[in-house]
Design a protein around this motif. Sequence first.
Motif, short mmCIF file in Angstrom:
data_model
loop_
_atom_site.label_atom_id
_atom_site.label_comp_id
_atom_site.label_asym_id
_atom_site.label_seq_id
_atom_site.Cartn_x
_atom_site.Cartn_y
_atom_site.Cartn_z
N TYR A 1 -4.61 7.07 -3.47
CA TYR A 1 -4.68 7.33 -2.03
C TYR A 1 -3.28 7.47 -1.45
N ARG B 1 -0.65 8.84 13.48
CA ARG B 1 0.29 8.12 12.61
C ARG B 1 0.75 8.92 11.39
N ASP B 2 1.66 8.29 10.66
CA ASP B 2 2.14 8.73 9.36
C ASP B 2 2.96 10.03 9.41
N PHE C 1 4.28 1.08 10.25
CA PHE C 1 3.32 1.81 9.41
C PHE C 1 4.02 2.95 8.68
N SER C 2 3.21 3.72 7.95
CA SER C 2 3.74 4.72 7.02
C SER C 2 4.58 5.81 7.69
N GLN D 1 4.67 0.34 2.11
CA GLN D 1 3.97 -0.53 3.05
C GLN D 1 3.85 -1.89 2.39
N TRP E 1 -3.50 -7.14 3.10
CA TRP E 1 -2.83 -6.33 4.11
C TRP E 1 -2.65 -7.12 5.41
N TRP F 1 -9.40 1.73 0.49
CA TRP F 1 -9.63 0.93 1.70
C TRP F 1 -11.08 0.49 1.82
N MET G 1 2.86 -5.15 8.68
CA MET G 1 3.54 -4.24 7.76
C MET G 1 5.06 -4.16 7.89
N GLU H 1 -5.11 10.56 7.20
CA GLU H 1 -3.97 9.67 7.04
C GLU H 1 -2.94 10.36 6.12
N CYS H 2 -1.71 9.99 6.34
CA CYS H 2 -0.61 10.45 5.48
C CYS H 2 -0.64 11.94 5.15
N ASN I 1 0.84 -1.21 0.00
CA ASN I 1 0.00 0.00 0.00
C ASN I 1 0.87 1.25 0.00
N ASP I 2 0.71 2.16 0.92
CA ASP I 2 1.29 3.50 0.78
C ASP I 2 2.76 3.56 0.37
C1 FRU Z 1 -2.98 4.69 4.76
C2 FRU Z 1 -2.67 3.85 6.00
C3 FRU Z 1 -1.81 4.66 6.96
C4 FRU Z 1 -1.09 3.59 7.74
C5 FRU Z 1 -0.86 2.53 6.68
C6 FRU Z 1 -0.90 1.13 7.21
O1 FRU Z 1 -3.27 3.96 3.64
O2 FRU Z 1 -3.85 3.40 6.59
O3 FRU Z 1 -2.54 5.56 7.74
O4 FRU Z 1 0.10 4.06 8.27
O5 FRU Z 1 -1.85 2.71 5.70
O6 FRU Z 1 -0.48 0.21 6.25
#
Ligand code: FRU
Length: 496
Positions: free
Chosen positions: A275, A167-168, A106-107, A60, A68, A296, A71, A221-222, A43-44
């Motif tokens: 995303y 996060r992120d 995570f990210s 990720q 998923w 998601w 991670m 997020e992010c 993912n990210d």
């Molecule tokens: C965004 C997210 C982040 C998180 C990551 C987990 O897509 O949900 O907020 O850090 O993916 O894989």
Amino acid sequence: MSKELMQKNIDRAQVFIDQNKDIVKEGKMRQSYHFMAQTGWLNDPNGLIYYKGKYHLFYQYNPYYGYWDYMHWGHAVSEDLVHWEYLPIALAPSEFYDDHYRGGCFSGSAIEHDGKLFLMFTGCTNNGNGFEQSQCIAYSEDGIHFEKYEGNPVLTPPNDVPRHMFRDPKVWKHDGKYYMVCGASKNNCAQALLYVSEDMFHWEFFSVLAESRGEWGYMWECPDFFPLGDKYVLLVSPMGAGERTCVYMVGDFSYETGKFVYVVSGEADWGFDYYAPQSFVDGKGRRLVIGWANCWDWMPFWKDWGPTYREGWCGFFAVPREVKLNPDHTLRFEPVEELRTLRGEETEQDNMLVEGGQDDIPLKDGYAYELKMEIDLKATTADTFSLFLRCDDSRERYTKITYDLKRQHMTFDRNHGDGWSRGISHSPLWMKDHDIFSIHIYVDKSSIEVFTENYSTNHSCNVFADKSQNKNFLSVPAGQLKIKSLQMWPLKRVMF
Ligand code: FRU
């Protein structure tokens, strides 16, 4: 001890990748030129940085299967954003703050500090009290092998933020200090929190950079924050903001007060599969973004992540885009010029007047190609026109992109695209004052990215069409459509 555990988890993953990558490579839905992982789930994009003459891309990553979980941070490098070389996994879960099969590393982002490559990531774990997230550091001397900082985590959530909603981290340097923006949630409203540090290791709260009053969801997020021209941009991926999943805000910012006041907002991409984009500045001084081409399960239009898990993988990145500021302070996102090196032989048709109500006009066949088109609006009387892409011979399967010039609206319909995907993404068009209407499209085996109106209105959606679905058409129901130019190029395969 924990250093050894991370290495053990990385080695285990590498063995799995090496044993399975040649099988996964054969997958029919693998992309031709979009970045994918060798096996498993991606993912990210994380830790994007131009470092010692190379583009570093982390992601990720769950190497083991196309869903998923657990991670890791995958890692690849490139000299041109087109050809990628896979490196060993950079981070694997191993510590009390990140070792959980529904959590992990995570990210986060990357920065050069003290002659080393630093990664700032979110540790996500559950030690019996629900999920907890905190900001952590890892560093590397050689840019390949990373070590987690012994003093992790360096930042835990403020008291009024739920512990699983912090996060992120996106980190940058300004005037000798380090800054970091994190996504958070307070009273069920999203926030971007700004922190400051003198040394990367000790972080202090600085300001609430921006927050949702409900209109932009309950969690961002992010988040990403950067200067562009004489403005500042906050880019967030909101949870709970309906179909708005990739929002940008443009405004002014002061490093004295930590205040960001935005006057313009927009959507980086209106499609269903774009995303968590992350930005960075490269050696040429460009502000580039790379986004994950999927969505998601909490999004209102979500159906699933597509059928590729059957081939042992899932996830790729949309084409890298350069962010530019328009005079009205909206943004445009242009595919990077390096992508031109993928082009095969060009087909060009200029100055075509298409009479509506006739048979659809066949365009060049292709399943991995680029299409560029300019419509002369002054000489056009048609209210609408459509592009039918990736059609099969009987035209039962197709993806339909429709421009309603009169009502200033566009749609991307993939309900008949592949027998699997669903949904119609839609957006307004800003036709005013434009004499030329520009369209630029990147098609790959499993995705279509449409850039319209000089890259300001974009839709990216995945379509898992079969390779035999390679017919493309232009359809004008009524009136006349004046095409100033239409160019197409097949695009080379560089990813496997
Ligand atoms: C965004 C997210 C982040 C998180 C990551 C987990 O897509 O949900 O907020 O850090 O993916 O894989």
